[in-house]
Motif scaffolding. Structure first.
Motif, PDB file in Angstrom:
ATOM      1  N   MET A 149       0.912  -1.152   0.009  1.00 21.29           N
ATOM      2  CA  MET A 149       0.064  -0.048  -0.090  1.00 21.29           C
ATOM      3  C   MET A 149       0.899   1.220  -0.006  1.00 21.29           C
ATOM      4  SD  MET A 149      -2.954   1.219   2.974  1.00 21.29           S
ATOM      5  CE  MET A 149      -1.479   0.979   4.605  1.00 21.29           C
ATOM      6  N   THR A 150       0.603   2.187  -0.887  1.00 18.39           N
ATOM      7  CA  THR A 150       1.385   3.317  -0.986  1.00 18.39           C
ATOM      8  C   THR A 150       0.682   4.527   0.079  1.00 18.39           C
ATOM      9  OG1 THR A 150       1.811   2.862  -3.016  1.00 18.39           O
ATOM     10  CG2 THR A 150       2.290   4.980  -2.431  1.00 18.39           C
ATOM     11  N   VAL A 151       1.666   5.148   1.083  1.00 13.71           N
ATOM     12  CA  VAL A 151       1.044   6.092   1.932  1.00 13.71           C
ATOM     13  C   VAL A 151       1.817   7.552   1.590  1.00 13.71           C
ATOM     14  CG1 VAL A 151       0.697   6.716   4.198  1.00 13.71           C
ATOM     15  CG2 VAL A 151       0.448   4.270   3.393  1.00 13.71           C
ATOM     16  N   GLU A 152       1.329   8.651   1.416  1.00 15.80           N
ATOM     17  CA  GLU A 152       1.679   9.805   1.264  1.00 15.80           C
ATOM     18  C   GLU A 152       1.354  10.726   2.391  1.00 15.80           C
ATOM     19  OE1 GLU A 152       0.637  11.275  -2.610  1.00 15.80           O
ATOM     20  OE2 GLU A 152       1.509   9.153  -3.596  1.00 15.80           O
ATOM     21  N   ARG A 153       2.114  11.485   2.788  1.00 19.66           N
ATOM     22  CA  ARG A 153       1.901  12.473   3.981  1.00 19.66           C
ATOM     23  C   ARG A 153       1.367  13.789   3.315  1.00 19.66           C
ATOM     24  NH1 ARG A 153       5.907  15.101   8.078  1.00 19.66           N
ATOM     25  NH2 ARG A 153       4.479  16.635   9.089  1.00 19.66           N
ATOM     26  N   ILE A 154       0.295  14.292   3.526  1.00 17.46           N
ATOM     27  CA  ILE A 154      -0.468  15.559   3.240  1.00 17.46           C
ATOM     28  C   ILE A 154       0.123  16.756   4.367  1.00 17.46           C
ATOM     29  CG2 ILE A 154      -2.293  16.923   2.583  1.00 17.46           C
ATOM     30  CD1 ILE A 154      -3.544  14.087   1.862  1.00 17.46           C
ATOM     31  N   GLN A 155       0.949  17.587   3.696  1.00 15.69           N
ATOM     32  CA  GLN A 155       1.509  18.737   4.803  1.00 15.69           C
ATOM     33  C   GLN A 155       0.293  19.665   5.540  1.00 15.69           C
ATOM     34  OE1 GLN A 155       4.604  17.626   5.879  1.00 15.69           O
ATOM     35  NE2 GLN A 155       4.528  19.790   6.060  1.00 15.69           N
ATOM     36  N   THR A 156      -0.743  19.975   4.545  1.00 17.70           N
ATOM     37  CA  THR A 156      -1.732  20.809   4.849  1.00 17.70           C
ATOM     38  C   THR A 156      -3.177  20.479   4.342  1.00 17.70           C
ATOM     39  OG1 THR A 156      -0.228  22.657   5.023  1.00 17.70           O
ATOM     40  CG2 THR A 156      -2.585  23.301   4.762  1.00 17.70           C
ATOM     41  N   PRO A 205      -7.014  26.674   4.362  1.00 18.41           N
ATOM     42  CA  PRO A 205      -6.020  25.727   5.490  1.00 18.41           C
ATOM     43  C   PRO A 205      -6.775  25.462   6.687  1.00 18.41           C
ATOM     44  CG  PRO A 205      -4.596  27.282   4.683  1.00 18.41           C
ATOM     45  CD  PRO A 205      -6.094  27.624   3.900  1.00 18.41           C
ATOM     46  N   THR A 206      -6.817  24.267   7.094  1.00 21.22           N
ATOM     47  CA  THR A 206      -7.642  24.066   8.611  1.00 21.22           C
ATOM     48  C   THR A 206      -6.714  23.730   9.550  1.00 21.22           C
ATOM     49  OG1 THR A 206      -7.407  21.535   8.113  1.00 21.22           O
ATOM     50  CG2 THR A 206      -9.279  22.626   7.475  1.00 21.22           C
ATOM     51  N   GLY A 207      -5.232  24.030   9.180  1.00 22.29           N
ATOM     52  CA  GLY A 207      -4.315  23.621  10.400  1.00 22.29           C
ATOM     53  C   GLY A 207      -4.161  22.189  10.649  1.00 22.29           C
ATOM     54  N   GLN A 208      -4.533  21.341   9.942  1.00 21.06           N
ATOM     55  CA  GLN A 208      -4.272  19.968  10.067  1.00 21.06           C
ATOM     56  C   GLN A 208      -3.394  19.297   8.969  1.00 21.06           C
ATOM     57  OE1 GLN A 208      -8.611  19.154   9.679  1.00 21.06           O
ATOM     58  NE2 GLN A 208      -8.645  18.475  11.919  1.00 21.06           N
ATOM     59  N   ARG A 209      -2.899  17.934   9.427  1.00 20.87           N
ATOM     60  CA  ARG A 209      -2.019  17.224   8.258  1.00 20.87           C
ATOM     61  C   ARG A 209      -2.844  16.075   8.190  1.00 20.87           C
ATOM     62  NH1 ARG A 209       4.211  19.014   9.379  1.00 20.87           N
ATOM     63  NH2 ARG A 209       3.458  20.971   9.702  1.00 20.87           N
ATOM     64  N   GLY A 210      -2.485  15.264   7.093  1.00 17.61           N
ATOM     65  CA  GLY A 210      -3.306  14.053   6.888  1.00 17.61           C
ATOM     66  C   GLY A 210      -2.230  13.155   5.998  1.00 17.61           C
ATOM     67  N   PHE A 211      -2.729  11.928   5.936  1.00 14.25           N
ATOM     68  CA  PHE A 211      -2.238  10.830   5.054  1.00 14.25           C
ATOM     69  C   PHE A 211      -3.402  10.451   3.882  1.00 14.25           C
ATOM     70  CE2 PHE A 211      -0.282  10.523   9.167  1.00 14.25           C
ATOM     71  CZ  PHE A 211       1.031  10.345   8.973  1.00 14.25           C
ATOM     72  N   PHE A 212      -2.607  10.176   2.819  1.00 21.00           N
ATOM     73  CA  PHE A 212      -3.562   9.532   1.570  1.00 21.00           C
ATOM     74  C   PHE A 212      -2.576   8.273   1.286  1.00 21.00           C
ATOM     75  CE2 PHE A 212      -3.950   9.083  -2.899  1.00 21.00           C
ATOM     76  CZ  PHE A 212      -5.105   9.173  -2.913  1.00 21.00           C
ATOM     77  N   ALA A 213      -3.526   7.108   1.302  1.00 21.97           N
ATOM     78  CA  ALA A 213      -3.030   5.916   1.183  1.00 21.97           C
ATOM     79  C   ALA A 213      -3.980   5.183   0.081  1.00 21.97           C
ATOM     80  CB  ALA A 213      -3.306   4.887   2.516  1.00 21.97           C
TER      81      ALA A 213
END
Length: 187
Positions: free
Chosen positions: A143-150, A159-167
């Motif tokens: 599975m490929t996981v990418e970090r989302i900075q904003t 911008p919500t001030g949150q970070r996330g991941f996209f997999a």
């Protein structure tokens, strides 16, 4: 910790898809319980009995029986275990002190919480039996996981001030020989 949680979620989604995935158009693989077309009705409407195990096993063509497995929910397994409980017509001898049914008609039993439960609902699937070599699963490694900075808000695109991941992962599945599987279903 995030990697472990995402891997657990991925395995759950994959297990659910391989049991009940809706296939085309849903971005999910075809599951055993949704793609098998040959179905055997229970003998008596809204009743699941030992004779139904015999009927669905008999319906599997001979050339597929040698490599067949049973696929069912733990709830269905408990009903099957009850078939051996003290009646004169019992056909099953199951040691209730054991962990569960490991074999039925000499074939392995695979349990999945994502397989249907026995509910007595009209036309509901109960269990599947067939040759797993004919349920093709094509999976790209991992599975490929990418970090989302904003992350951005959905209403105002700010911008919500949150970070996330996209997999994402690439998986496909389907039964390639329909005749290799049978479903037991309620009438």
């Amino acid at each position: 910790e995030v990697g472990r949680v995402m891997a657990d979620g991925y395995m759950d989604l994959l297990a659910e898809s391989l049991m009940t995935g809706a296939g085309d158009g849903s971005n999910a693989p075809w599951g055993v319980f949704t793609t098998t077309t040959t179905k055997v009705d229970v003998t008596t409407d809204n009743t699941f009995g030992a004779e139904d195990i015999d009927a669905v096993w008999k319906a599997v063509p001979e050339k597929f029986r040698a490599n067949s497995i049973w696929v069912m929910n733990v709830d269905v397994e408990n009903a099957v275990r009850g078939f051996g409980s003290g009646t004169a017509t019992s056909r099953f001898t199951i040691d209730q002190t054991q962990e569960g049914i490991s074999r039925l008609n000499g074939k392995a039993v695979v349990l999945s919480d994502f397989a249907p439960e026995w509910a007595g609902t009209d036309a509901a699937n109960i269990l599947a039996v067939g040759d797993p070599r004919n349920h093709l699963v094509a999976q790209r490694a991992g599975m490929t996981v990418e970090r989302i900075q904003t992350l951005f808000g959905t209403t105002n695109a700010r911008p919500t001030g949150q970070r996330g991941f996209f997999a994402y992962a690439r998986v496909g599945a389907d039964i390639v020989v329909q005749n290799a599987w049978r479903l037991l279903k309620n009438q």
